[in-house]
Scaffold this active site. Sequence first.
Site, PDB file in Angstrom:
ATOM      1  N   ASN A  33       0.851  -1.198   0.000  1.00 19.81           N
ATOM      2  CA  ASN A  33       0.000   0.000   0.000  1.00 19.81           C
ATOM      3  C   ASN A  33       0.883   1.243   0.000  1.00 19.81           C
ATOM      4  O   ASN A  33       0.516   2.280  -0.535  1.00 19.81           O
ATOM      5  CB  ASN A  33      -0.896   0.013   1.235  1.00 19.81           C
ATOM      6  CG  ASN A  33      -1.614   1.338   1.393  1.00 19.81           C
ATOM      7  OD1 ASN A  33      -2.490   1.666   0.595  1.00 19.81           O
ATOM      8  ND2 ASN A  33      -1.208   2.133   2.362  1.00 19.81           N
ATOM      9  N   GLN A  75       5.183   7.006   5.470  1.00 19.28           N
ATOM     10  CA  GLN A  75       4.782   5.871   4.619  1.00 19.28           C
ATOM     11  C   GLN A  75       3.897   6.374   3.467  1.00 19.28           C
ATOM     12  O   GLN A  75       2.669   6.182   3.484  1.00 19.28           O
ATOM     13  CB  GLN A  75       4.016   4.833   5.439  1.00 19.28           C
ATOM     14  CG  GLN A  75       4.888   4.100   6.458  1.00 19.28           C
ATOM     15  CD  GLN A  75       4.068   3.316   7.473  1.00 19.28           C
ATOM     16  OE1 GLN A  75       3.022   3.777   7.924  1.00 19.28           O
ATOM     17  NE2 GLN A  75       4.552   2.147   7.840  1.00 19.28           N
ATOM     18  N   ARG A 135       0.514 -12.513   3.047  1.00 20.35           N
ATOM     19  CA  ARG A 135      -0.488 -11.854   3.882  1.00 20.35           C
ATOM     20  C   ARG A 135      -0.489 -10.404   3.391  1.00 20.35           C
ATOM     21  O   ARG A 135       0.526  -9.709   3.494  1.00 20.35           O
ATOM     22  CB  ARG A 135      -0.090 -11.957   5.349  1.00 20.35           C
ATOM     23  CG  ARG A 135      -1.030 -11.223   6.322  1.00 20.35           C
ATOM     24  CD  ARG A 135      -0.505  -9.853   6.643  1.00 20.35           C
ATOM     25  NE  ARG A 135      -1.305  -9.147   7.630  1.00 20.35           N
ATOM     26  CZ  ARG A 135      -1.129  -7.865   7.921  1.00 20.35           C
ATOM     27  NH1 ARG A 135      -0.206  -7.158   7.310  1.00 20.35           N
ATOM     28  NH2 ARG A 135      -1.885  -7.297   8.825  1.00 20.35           N
ATOM     29  N   ASP A 188      -1.124  -6.689   3.368  1.00 19.38           N
ATOM     30  CA  ASP A 188      -1.329  -5.612   4.325  1.00 19.38           C
ATOM     31  C   ASP A 188      -2.362  -4.630   3.774  1.00 19.38           C
ATOM     32  O   ASP A 188      -2.308  -4.261   2.596  1.00 19.38           O
ATOM     33  CB  ASP A 188       0.036  -4.915   4.491  1.00 19.38           C
ATOM     34  CG  ASP A 188       0.113  -4.016   5.695  1.00 19.38           C
ATOM     35  OD1 ASP A 188      -0.112  -4.494   6.799  1.00 19.38           O
ATOM     36  OD2 ASP A 188       0.422  -2.821   5.508  1.00 19.38           O
ATOM     37  N   LEU A 195      -5.065  -0.223  -0.195  1.00 19.24           N
ATOM     38  CA  LEU A 195      -4.250  -0.478  -1.387  1.00 19.24           C
ATOM     39  C   LEU A 195      -5.022  -0.207  -2.674  1.00 19.24           C
ATOM     40  O   LEU A 195      -4.512   0.427  -3.593  1.00 19.24           O
ATOM     41  CB  LEU A 195      -3.774  -1.944  -1.344  1.00 19.24           C
ATOM     42  CG  LEU A 195      -3.112  -2.527  -2.583  1.00 19.24           C
ATOM     43  CD1 LEU A 195      -1.755  -1.884  -2.803  1.00 19.24           C
ATOM     44  CD2 LEU A 195      -2.950  -4.049  -2.446  1.00 19.24           C
ATOM     45  N   GLU A 221      -8.132   1.335  -2.912  1.00 18.04           N
ATOM     46  CA  GLU A 221      -9.042   2.490  -2.938  1.00 18.04           C
ATOM     47  C   GLU A 221      -8.304   3.829  -2.964  1.00 18.04           C
ATOM     48  O   GLU A 221      -8.744   4.772  -3.623  1.00 18.04           O
ATOM     49  CB  GLU A 221      -9.966   2.475  -1.707  1.00 18.04           C
ATOM     50  CG  GLU A 221     -10.948   1.310  -1.657  1.00 18.04           C
ATOM     51  CD  GLU A 221     -12.039   1.369  -2.727  1.00 18.04           C
ATOM     52  OE1 GLU A 221     -12.166   2.409  -3.388  1.00 18.04           O
ATOM     53  OE2 GLU A 221     -12.736   0.348  -2.890  1.00 18.04           O
ATOM     54  N   GLU A 279      -5.704  -8.692   4.930  1.00 16.08           N
ATOM     55  CA  GLU A 279      -6.097  -7.869   6.074  1.00 16.08           C
ATOM     56  C   GLU A 279      -7.189  -6.925   5.576  1.00 16.08           C
ATOM     57  O   GLU A 279      -6.893  -5.893   4.968  1.00 16.08           O
ATOM     58  CB  GLU A 279      -4.902  -7.067   6.603  1.00 16.08           C
ATOM     59  CG  GLU A 279      -5.252  -6.289   7.854  1.00 16.08           C
ATOM     60  CD  GLU A 279      -4.244  -5.183   8.219  1.00 16.08           C
ATOM     61  OE1 GLU A 279      -4.211  -4.792   9.395  1.00 16.08           O
ATOM     62  OE2 GLU A 279      -3.529  -4.688   7.337  1.00 16.08           O
ATOM     63  N   HIS A 301      -0.286  -9.192  15.814  1.00 21.32           N
ATOM     64  CA  HIS A 301       0.874  -8.341  16.116  1.00 21.32           C
ATOM     65  C   HIS A 301       0.479  -6.887  16.359  1.00 21.32           C
ATOM     66  O   HIS A 301       1.302  -6.094  16.785  1.00 21.32           O
ATOM     67  CB  HIS A 301       1.865  -8.430  14.961  1.00 21.32           C
ATOM     68  CG  HIS A 301       1.288  -7.880  13.683  1.00 21.32           C
ATOM     69  ND1 HIS A 301       0.219  -8.465  13.035  1.00 21.32           N
ATOM     70  CD2 HIS A 301       1.610  -6.783  12.974  1.00 21.32           C
ATOM     71  CE1 HIS A 301      -0.083  -7.743  11.972  1.00 21.32           C
ATOM     72  NE2 HIS A 301       0.742  -6.717  11.901  1.00 21.32           N
ATOM     73  N   ASP A 302      -0.744  -6.528  16.015  1.00 23.97           N
ATOM     74  CA  ASP A 302      -1.194  -5.149  16.189  1.00 23.97           C
ATOM     75  C   ASP A 302      -1.962  -5.010  17.503  1.00 23.97           C
ATOM     76  O   ASP A 302      -2.063  -5.953  18.278  1.00 23.97           O
ATOM     77  CB  ASP A 302      -2.100  -4.739  15.015  1.00 23.97           C
ATOM     78  CG  ASP A 302      -1.286  -4.433  13.767  1.00 23.97           C
ATOM     79  OD1 ASP A 302      -0.166  -3.917  13.894  1.00 23.97           O
ATOM     80  OD2 ASP A 302      -1.780  -4.723  12.657  1.00 23.97           O
TER      81      ASP A 302
HETATM   82  C1  GLC Z   1      -1.139  -3.045   8.872  1.00 21.54           C
HETATM   83  C2  GLC Z   1      -0.191  -3.790   9.769  1.00 21.54           C
HETATM   84  C3  GLC Z   1       0.402  -2.829  10.761  1.00 21.54           C
HETATM   85  C4  GLC Z   1       1.128  -1.729  10.022  1.00 21.54           C
HETATM   86  C5  GLC Z   1       0.184  -1.054   9.017  1.00 21.54           C
HETATM   87  C6  GLC Z   1       0.936  -0.167   8.087  1.00 21.54           C
HETATM   88  O1  GLC Z   1      -2.260  -2.593   9.543  1.00 21.54           O
HETATM   89  O2  GLC Z   1      -0.844  -4.865  10.385  1.00 21.54           O
HETATM   90  O3  GLC Z   1       1.269  -3.475  11.640  1.00 21.54           O
HETATM   91  O4  GLC Z   1       1.608  -0.758  10.914  1.00 21.54           O
HETATM   92  O5  GLC Z   1      -0.487  -1.991   8.221  1.00 21.54           O
HETATM   93  O6  GLC Z   1       1.725  -0.937   7.208  1.00 21.54           O
END
Ligand code: GLC
Length: 553
Positions: free
Chosen positions: A107, A173, A203, A205, A210, A212, A244, A311-312
């Site tokens: 993304n 980012q 997986r 992200d 991504l 939209e 996700e 992990h979040d």
């Molecule tokens: C997703 C990931 C997260 C990350 C974010 C930005 O939500 O799970 O850990 O910070 O994307 O890449």
Amino acid sequence: MRLTYTSDVWWKNAVVYCLDVETFKDGNGDGVGDFRGLTQQIDYLAGLGVTCLWLMPFFPTPNRDDGYDITDFYSIDPRLGTLGDFVEFMRTAHDRGMRVIADLVVNHTSDQHPWFKESRKSKNSPLRDWYVWSDKPEPDDPSKVVFPDKEDSLWEWDNRSKQYYLHSFYKHQPDLNVANPEVRDEITRILGFWMELGLSGFRVDAVPFLIENVDPKLPDPHEFLQDMRAFMTRRKGGSILLGEVNVPYEDLVQYFGDGLGDQVTMCFDFISMQKAWLSLARQNAGPLADALRERPKPPKDGQWAMFLRNHDELTLDKLTDEERQEVFDAFGPEKDMQIFGRGLRRRLPTMLGGDLRRVKMAYSLLFSLPGTPVIFYGEEIGMGENLDEEGRLAVRVPMQWTRDGGFSPAEPVREVPEGSFAPDRVNVADQKRDTASLLRWFQLLIERYRECPELAWGTYTVLDAGHHAVFAHRCDADGATVVVAHNLCDTAVDAELELAGLEGQQLTDLLVDGTLDVSADAKVKLPLEPHGCRWLRASPPEIAPEDAGVMSQ
Ligand code: GLC
């Protein structure tokens, strides 16, 4: 049901284990986990019963979002090893029968990525359209900011090239622009590169962002997901995308490729995850039962990915304010445990007060829920969080192998928790020697889950258990049935189930000793201990329970 299906459509009853190479095992003594260290632990993961490893980002990164800010999609973060180490790890994992998938974070890139550095040089840069630029910071909606602790807009002014760039996440980012065919080609090249090195999928992200958040808007944003999946299937038939996609069910089905199943192979079930936490908080099965009753069926060969923690932060964004507050009150009352106004930065056992019975019940629930279970490293031994670490890093603490930590001989990249969740109390070595440990419980659950593909594959029905605290369901596939019941409350209860079609059959307990008979009018009374759980295989009296699952091939 035929077990041969489970090798072709392997993801449908996989055991997915997510880990960060950086915090799993240090193989060269510098305090940072690496591929060499991870490779040395492959037999531990195989012994646990893991069938698919999900690696969090391991690419070169300035590490301002724990690797989710990438500067080179085609190599390895030098702190974690070399491409050579990666290939040796892949070979060893495959040898032990494990597949490997990795995070695909496209993304956005890091603002230090050479593509962005080039793009921001001027409005005429050849890579200008690889990112999303605008003269005005619009459309902007601060309520859509994902990390409200650090950001208050989706746009950032770039003084050098005099325009704003879009960033759905942190301002370091910048969002890639998949409306640009060159960007789409590059993403395909990334997929192909890692698949050539043996990955079985990705997986993905932040999938909705991504497709939209691009310019110009794509006439059909989902076409890109179809293209990705088609490309992967051409290269390697059984490869998957695990998405996700945290959106309401009614919007979510299109990410599978409504009807066709030609987009994301598996989507995380964020809705039932959040409702499961509400059910745990209330000790009432209702919210989870409602969610699973409403949940749409994925297209053929598609699957839901089930999880309780990742992990979040434990995001509770799909609950109402009152419901979220209930979960906060029960499992994270202190401000420091909460994050982004929507979640908790804690691991499961601390939230459940370290009550092993309750923790075991929660994971039994996870492995039996319809879908493919995804666990986060350390869950199998009941690791806690370290709230002294910043933000979401609290749950990404080093893996606890031995009483003195065992992650690294050097100062570890992150601090382990102290107190009752410190390594001297929670570690792999001790739990391997203890038959009553959580680790052994996970092994049993995984073994049974794999022996009962009905759970993940079957048609599930949420049952009325006659008691608000009991979540009960049955899974049917090809004439075989598994019945499961969980007592979410801390007192013993009797559940009453009606099991149509199983009149006169026997229910054999798969986790503990015991059998029950279903009456001639299809009823069964099921005693459950406080936080008790039972998995039961139905079999007609003339068939041994062991054969009941495979009888109708
Ligand atoms: C997703 C990931 C997260 C990350 C974010 C930005 O939500 O799970 O850990 O910070 O994307 O890449």
